[in-house]
Design a protein around this motif. Structure first.
Motif, mmCIF file in Angstrom:
data_model
loop_
_atom_site.group_PDB
_atom_site.id
_atom_site.type_symbol
_atom_site.label_atom_id
_atom_site.label_comp_id
_atom_site.label_asym_id
_atom_site.label_seq_id
_atom_site.Cartn_x
_atom_site.Cartn_y
_atom_site.Cartn_z
ATOM 1 N N VAL A 19 34.000 35.045 43.020
ATOM 2 C CA VAL A 19 32.646 35.155 43.579
ATOM 3 C C VAL A 19 31.644 34.608 42.558
ATOM 4 C CG1 VAL A 19 30.935 36.793 44.457
ATOM 5 C CG2 VAL A 19 33.363 37.107 44.999
ATOM 6 N N THR A 20 31.920 34.825 41.290
ATOM 7 C CA THR A 20 31.046 34.275 40.243
ATOM 8 C C THR A 20 31.150 32.748 40.234
ATOM 9 O OG1 THR A 20 31.735 36.214 38.994
ATOM 10 C CG2 THR A 20 30.355 34.618 37.842
ATOM 11 N N ARG A 21 32.356 32.240 40.401
ATOM 12 C CA ARG A 21 32.551 30.780 40.469
ATOM 13 C C ARG A 21 31.636 30.184 41.526
ATOM 14 N NH1 ARG A 21 34.856 27.473 43.933
ATOM 15 N NH2 ARG A 21 35.929 25.572 43.248
ATOM 16 N N GLY B 35 33.437 35.231 35.689
ATOM 17 C CA GLY B 35 34.010 36.398 36.354
ATOM 18 C C GLY B 35 32.981 37.507 36.458
ATOM 19 N N THR B 36 33.260 38.484 37.300
ATOM 20 C CA THR B 36 32.314 39.582 37.501
ATOM 21 C C THR B 36 32.011 40.288 36.190
ATOM 22 O OG1 THR B 36 33.006 39.895 39.773
ATOM 23 C CG2 THR B 36 32.034 41.809 38.690
ATOM 24 N N ALA B 37 33.031 40.551 35.389
ATOM 25 C CA ALA B 37 32.824 41.280 34.136
ATOM 26 C C ALA B 37 32.095 40.417 33.117
ATOM 27 C CB ALA B 37 34.161 41.741 33.571
ATOM 28 N N ASN C 180 50.037 40.143 40.001
ATOM 29 C CA ASN C 180 49.635 38.895 39.338
ATOM 30 C C ASN C 180 49.248 39.152 37.884
ATOM 31 O OD1 ASN C 180 50.050 37.377 41.607
ATOM 32 N ND2 ASN C 180 47.898 37.334 42.228
ATOM 33 N N TYR C 181 48.614 40.294 37.662
ATOM 34 C CA TYR C 181 48.195 40.623 36.289
ATOM 35 C C TYR C 181 49.415 41.007 35.457
ATOM 36 C CZ TYR C 181 43.646 40.174 38.336
ATOM 37 O OH TYR C 181 42.553 39.642 38.973
ATOM 38 N N ALA C 182 50.353 41.717 36.112
ATOM 39 C CA ALA C 182 51.594 42.077 35.409
ATOM 40 C C ALA C 182 52.362 40.807 35.028
ATOM 41 C CB ALA C 182 52.446 42.973 36.298
ATOM 42 N N GLN D 73 43.967 25.418 35.703
ATOM 43 C CA GLN D 73 43.755 26.325 36.833
ATOM 44 C C GLN D 73 42.731 27.412 36.513
ATOM 45 O OE1 GLN D 73 47.626 27.477 38.379
ATOM 46 N NE2 GLN D 73 47.796 25.513 39.422
ATOM 47 N N GLU D 74 43.158 28.505 35.917
ATOM 48 C CA GLU D 74 42.254 29.614 35.599
ATOM 49 C C GLU D 74 42.863 30.399 34.443
ATOM 50 O OE1 GLU D 74 42.017 32.728 38.610
ATOM 51 O OE2 GLU D 74 44.131 32.485 39.078
ATOM 52 N N THR D 75 42.104 31.357 33.918
ATOM 53 C CA THR D 75 42.676 32.205 32.865
ATOM 54 C C THR D 75 43.266 33.456 33.520
ATOM 55 O OG1 THR D 75 40.822 33.669 32.374
ATOM 56 C CG2 THR D 75 40.762 31.471 31.363
HETATM 57 C C1 LIG Z 1 42.520 35.932 37.753
HETATM 58 C C2 LIG Z 1 41.063 35.956 37.994
HETATM 59 N N1 LIG Z 1 40.441 34.805 38.291
HETATM 60 C C3 LIG Z 1 39.119 34.759 38.526
HETATM 61 C C4 LIG Z 1 38.343 35.904 38.468
HETATM 62 C C5 LIG Z 1 36.873 35.825 38.732
HETATM 63 O O1 LIG Z 1 36.563 36.393 39.995
HETATM 64 P P1 LIG Z 1 35.142 37.017 40.266
HETATM 65 O O2 LIG Z 1 34.133 36.012 39.824
HETATM 66 O O3 LIG Z 1 35.114 37.230 41.735
HETATM 67 O O4 LIG Z 1 35.049 38.276 39.496
HETATM 68 C C6 LIG Z 1 38.942 37.127 38.138
HETATM 69 C C7 LIG Z 1 38.152 38.354 38.039
HETATM 70 O O5 LIG Z 1 38.046 39.080 38.977
HETATM 71 C C8 LIG Z 1 40.329 37.154 37.921
HETATM 72 O O6 LIG Z 1 40.954 38.308 37.610
#
Ligand SMILES: Cc1ncc(COP(=O)(O)O)c(C=O)c1O
Length: 336
Positions: free
Chosen positions: A245-247, A284-286, A188-190, A217-219
């Motif tokens: 999980v942060t969401r 996000g976690t980071a 998915n990242y690729a 949707q999301e980044t």
């Molecule tokens: C594509 C994508 N969406 C959402 C998230 C956020 O997820 P989380 O809050 O579990 O880190 C991440 C990071 O892990 C992500 O890579």
């Protein structure tokens, strides 16, 4: 670990790898025993399934040093279930959850000496890959696999001052395929990388907000929120994007703080209208919760509010950081 990570110049997120890792192999229909070793190169056959057919998934979670001493992991149960689900989608074998949890906890223990003080943390990265040797396996799951866990001491993502992000709105392309967005899989990242690179090279944007057909949707690496003084708006869970999980944590905290939480689909047109007065943020976690200062859409720059990180973004981000760093009671039992 190198000594490069100093207080003055924190190393880029994830660039310092902690000295110990865990690994566990699946072969002949069985999982072996988990091992803790110094971080070392993997031995993989060049025909390994993962190198050809992308059978790989991973997780990212954080362990925090608490004020009373022990190091605790943030919502490990959620991350484990998400990893299990990613493995299922990739047809990879998966060990019992308690075995994976134990490996992760042993990695934290063996790297205890490099866990920074909060808001720094030990970032934990379990990875599962298909290792079967053979280049005729395009249509077959890998009957062999390797699970390993790395750790990385990370600083406060906002050290040096939180800055409002610049985000490109992509209203045509998808980040990945509709059913696979919920897998945390390397592919998915690729798949989204060229869009993120284009946004950076062409527009100096830090990320891309994927809105295929106008659906927000999301980044490339985080979930997306709109806030105002009363409301929190985000897309409802679907197989199209990663269930952060942060969401989930932000939604729990927002309800507790009295916000009206709205989970529904919304469009780029609505986003553009909202940000005239409201706020936008990535979770996000980071990044925890990062405020957006401006979007780029159709070649135009759209400022979010006054261009600075908004008070509701800061309030929710601080509420989450307070629990993670032990400055507020862990009232939801998120640290263990
Ligand atoms: C594509 C994508 N969406 C959402 C998230 C956020 O997820 P989380 O809050 O579990 O880190 C991440 C990071 O892990 C992500 O890579």
């Amino acid at each position: 670990m190198s000594n490069e990570e100093t207080k003055d110049t924190p190393a880029p997120f994830g660039s310092v790898i902690a000295p110990h890792m865990a690994s566990l192999r699946f072969s002949g229909g069985h999982w072996g025993g988990a091992q803790i070793t110094p971080v070392e190169p993997l031995s993989l056959h060049p025909a390994a399934h993962v190198l050809h057919y992308g059978s790989s998934c991973f997780e990212g979670m954080k362990a925090f040093r608490s004020t009373d001493g022990p190091v605790r992991i943030f919502r490990i149960d959620r991350h484990l279930v998400r990893l299990q689900h990613s493995a299922e989608l990739l047809c990879l074998p998966f060990p019992p959850l308690d075995i994976v949890e134990n490996m992760i906890r042993r990695v934290v223990e063996s790297n205890e000496s490099v866990v920074p003080q909060p808001p720094g943390a030990l970032y934990l990265r379990p990875v599962l890959i298909g290792t079967h040797e053979g280049i005729g396996g395009a249509g077959k799951p890998s009957p062999e696999a390797l699970l390993y866990v790395l750790a990385s001491p990370v600083g406060d993502y906002f050290s040096g001052g939180a800055h409002p992000l610049r985000i490109l709105i992509e209203d045509q392309a998808m980040r990945t395929t509709p059913g696979f967005g919920q897998a945390k899989s390397g592919g998915n990242y690729a798949a989204s990388l060229r869009h993120v690179k284009h946004a950076r090279d062409r527009y100096g944007a830090e990320q891309v907000l994927f809105c295929p057909g106008g659906d927000v949707q999301e980044t490339g690496a985080s979930n997306f929120f709109l806030f105002d003084d009363r409301r929190v708006l985000t897309k409802p869970l679907s197989p199209a994007f990663l269930h952060g999980v942060t969401r989930d944590s932000i939604l729990v905290l927002a309800r507790e703080l009295g916000y009206e939480v709205i989970e529904r689909d919304f469009t780029v047109a609505e986003l553009k209208d909202w940000i005239r007065t409201g706020e936008a943020a990535l979770s996000g976690t980071a990044a925890v919760l990062s405020g957006v200062g401006s979007f780029i859409h159709d070649g135009a720059e759209l400022t979010v509010g006054d261009g600075r990180i908004g008070p509701n973004t800061l309030r929710l981000r601080n509420a989450l950081l307070a629990i993670q760093s032990g400055n507020a009671e862990d009232r939801f039992g998120w640290l263990s």
